[in-house]
Design an enzyme around this catalytic site. Sequence first.
Site, short mmCIF file in Angstrom:
data_model
loop_
_atom_site.label_atom_id
_atom_site.label_comp_id
_atom_site.label_asym_id
_atom_site.label_seq_id
_atom_site.Cartn_x
_atom_site.Cartn_y
_atom_site.Cartn_z
N HIS A 26 -6.75 6.01 -4.68
CA HIS A 26 -5.06 6.07 -5.31
C HIS A 26 -4.29 6.06 -4.28
O HIS A 26 -4.54 6.77 -3.14
CB HIS A 26 -5.09 7.21 -6.24
CG HIS A 26 -5.61 6.94 -7.62
ND1 HIS A 26 -6.85 7.01 -7.75
CD2 HIS A 26 -4.97 6.62 -8.80
CE1 HIS A 26 -7.36 6.52 -9.00
NE2 HIS A 26 -5.99 6.44 -9.69
N SER A 52 0.18 0.58 -10.53
CA SER A 52 0.87 1.48 -9.69
C SER A 52 2.35 1.30 -9.37
O SER A 52 3.10 2.37 -9.61
CB SER A 52 0.07 2.00 -8.47
OG SER A 52 -1.06 2.27 -8.59
N PHE A 82 -2.82 13.33 -3.76
CA PHE A 82 -2.22 14.05 -4.72
C PHE A 82 -1.90 12.86 -5.69
O PHE A 82 -1.60 11.74 -5.84
CB PHE A 82 -0.99 14.32 -4.56
CG PHE A 82 -0.18 15.29 -5.52
CD1 PHE A 82 -0.38 16.42 -5.91
CD2 PHE A 82 0.85 14.19 -6.24
CE1 PHE A 82 0.44 16.98 -7.04
CE2 PHE A 82 1.48 14.80 -7.32
CZ PHE A 82 1.40 16.14 -7.68
N ILE A 83 -2.86 13.44 -7.03
CA ILE A 83 -2.84 12.44 -8.10
C ILE A 83 -2.12 13.08 -9.23
O ILE A 83 -2.30 14.43 -9.42
CB ILE A 83 -4.29 12.14 -8.63
CG1 ILE A 83 -4.99 11.77 -7.37
CG2 ILE A 83 -4.11 11.14 -9.66
CD1 ILE A 83 -4.66 10.24 -6.72
N VAL A 117 2.27 9.89 -13.49
CA VAL A 117 3.75 10.00 -13.34
C VAL A 117 4.47 9.51 -14.81
O VAL A 117 5.49 9.82 -15.13
CB VAL A 117 4.19 9.05 -12.50
CG1 VAL A 117 3.65 9.55 -11.16
CG2 VAL A 117 3.89 7.50 -12.68
#
Length: 173
Positions: free
Chosen positions: A73, A90, A125-126, A129
Amino acid sequence: MSALLKIRPSQIEKDVFMATYGGIYEHSPWIADAAWQKKVGSNLDTVAALHGAMRTAVEDAEEGSKLRLICAHPDLAGKAAVRGDLTSESRSEQKGAGLDACTPDEFAEFQTLNKAYKQKFGFPFIIAVKGHDRHSILAAFRARLNNDRAREFETALNQIHKIAGFRLADLSL
């Protein structure tokens, strides 16, 4: 999340399945492949069923495979976004959260937090969103830096499953 998928996995060949679902989990087609291997009749024909099969593939994977999934990611509002190197999913997700409209100070904070997070945990960091804006994402970022690695590893995987669920649901529209 029990809606039927537009393309029913029970009615397609593996190459079409992989082309359609191989990107649901960021740069990790092995997850779609593992789900395909569990296909029996129409058991993958709903969003919930396919998502469940993919989630199980991740849960059954070894720790190293899970870490590679997390590391696949991109950073939020990171260098890949600036260069335009994000997957279309993304890019759309980050844009939908307003990450393409960061002020210079917000962008700088994202860079600082991305670096600190990776240094502490060893992976990016995931966060799913969707439903967030850059302010709530920054707040979550700051808060989660206080967690330990085991908790963040689990949180990252749960957020990835959430992202995959959103992506599958979008395919069924």
